[in-house]
Scaffold this active site. Sequence first.
Site, short mmCIF file in Angstrom:
data_model
loop_
_atom_site.label_atom_id
_atom_site.label_comp_id
_atom_site.label_asym_id
_atom_site.label_seq_id
_atom_site.Cartn_x
_atom_site.Cartn_y
_atom_site.Cartn_z
N LYS A 203 34.53 38.00 50.53
CA LYS A 203 35.82 38.32 49.91
C LYS A 203 37.00 38.08 50.85
O LYS A 203 36.85 38.01 52.06
CB LYS A 203 35.79 39.74 49.35
CG LYS A 203 35.01 39.74 48.04
CD LYS A 203 35.27 40.91 47.16
CE LYS A 203 34.55 40.64 45.82
NZ LYS A 203 34.32 41.86 45.08
N ARG A 237 25.94 43.05 45.91
CA ARG A 237 26.18 41.79 45.18
C ARG A 237 26.60 40.75 46.21
O ARG A 237 27.68 40.85 46.78
CB ARG A 237 27.26 42.01 44.12
CG ARG A 237 27.56 40.80 43.26
CD ARG A 237 28.68 41.11 42.28
NE ARG A 237 29.00 39.96 41.46
CZ ARG A 237 29.79 38.97 41.86
NH1 ARG A 237 30.34 38.99 43.05
NH2 ARG A 237 30.03 37.95 41.06
C1 7PJ Z 1 32.51 41.66 41.86
C2 7PJ Z 1 31.97 41.42 40.61
C3 7PJ Z 1 32.29 42.92 42.48
C4 7PJ Z 1 31.01 43.51 40.54
C5 7PJ Z 1 33.09 39.69 41.22
C6 7PJ Z 1 33.66 37.64 43.87
C7 7PJ Z 1 34.62 37.90 42.77
N1 7PJ Z 1 31.22 42.33 39.95
N2 7PJ Z 1 32.35 40.18 40.21
N3 7PJ Z 1 31.53 43.81 41.78
N4 7PJ Z 1 33.20 40.56 42.24
N5 7PJ Z 1 30.28 44.45 39.94
O1 7PJ Z 1 32.49 37.35 43.68
O2 7PJ Z 1 34.13 37.69 45.03
O3 7PJ Z 1 32.76 43.24 43.57
S1 7PJ Z 1 33.83 38.11 41.17
#
Ligand code: 7PJ
Length: 256
Positions: A203, A237
């Site tokens: 990020k 994630r």
């Molecule tokens: C997240 C997400 C997160 C959850 C994205 C990226 C942006 N879903 N979808 N948590 N981030 N639950 O992958 O940096 O932090 S999209």
Amino acid sequence: MGVVNVTPDSFSDGGRFFDPRAAIAHAQQLASEGADIIDIGGESSRPGAKPVSVQEELERILPVLEGLKNLGKPISVDTRRPQVMREALKAGTSMINDIEALSAQGAMEAVASSQCAVCLMHKKGEPATMQRDPHYDDVVKEVFGFLQERVAACEKAGLARDRLVADPGFGFGKTLEHNLTLLRKLPEFTKLGVPLLAGLSRKSGLGTLTGRPAHERLAGSLAMALLALQGGATILRVHDVKETKDVIAVWKAYDA
Ligand code: 7PJ
């Protein structure tokens, strides 16, 4: 949880997985590296991203879901659209990962009649503008209060607590300082009584801290992964599954 973006503009993989065959192969790779869940997203929610139509989102993800039917691992779909949720669930999806925590009209109903798991994430504002000067009086209190309210709303709608996961939503309408405060206070979020998911991989805050572009943020992402584990996160994630599994192995030995 291994991330597979099926978007042409996804910020950390440069849209390499827009072709369904490439996305399927990438998901298989992450599964073989030890991902326990594969998260498929057809709408970029990166800061500044523009929304896509429901039709387009479905055209991106459905061929990938079809191709992963026999993967043998739970598939999560990253979407905020009830229609996409319904179609994804029909295609066998085990989890809905909603950056709006089922706040869209009809979202709660779309998942209530299935047995899927749901990740409820906090965000402030819309992806297109959310990073323009986000403000909180007390970020921990506000994010915790929101997630607590969403867990309660889910239970009221008939979604048992054991289907829910909560996520403070790092980078979604938050400054680097907000993200770091949330990370430091992550142990407080275990009081929500549901498993915690943390998405910190590659990020932009890591770009600020290290000066590196998205594809060079592996070391920073692994440091964040360890901090999240230490704070009580049980689902990470991530883009880099193989390397994160090593961090988890070290953490588990330490925490034994
Ligand atoms: C997240 C997400 C997160 C959850 C994205 C990226 C942006 N879903 N979808 N948590 N981030 N639950 O992958 O940096 O932090 S999209």
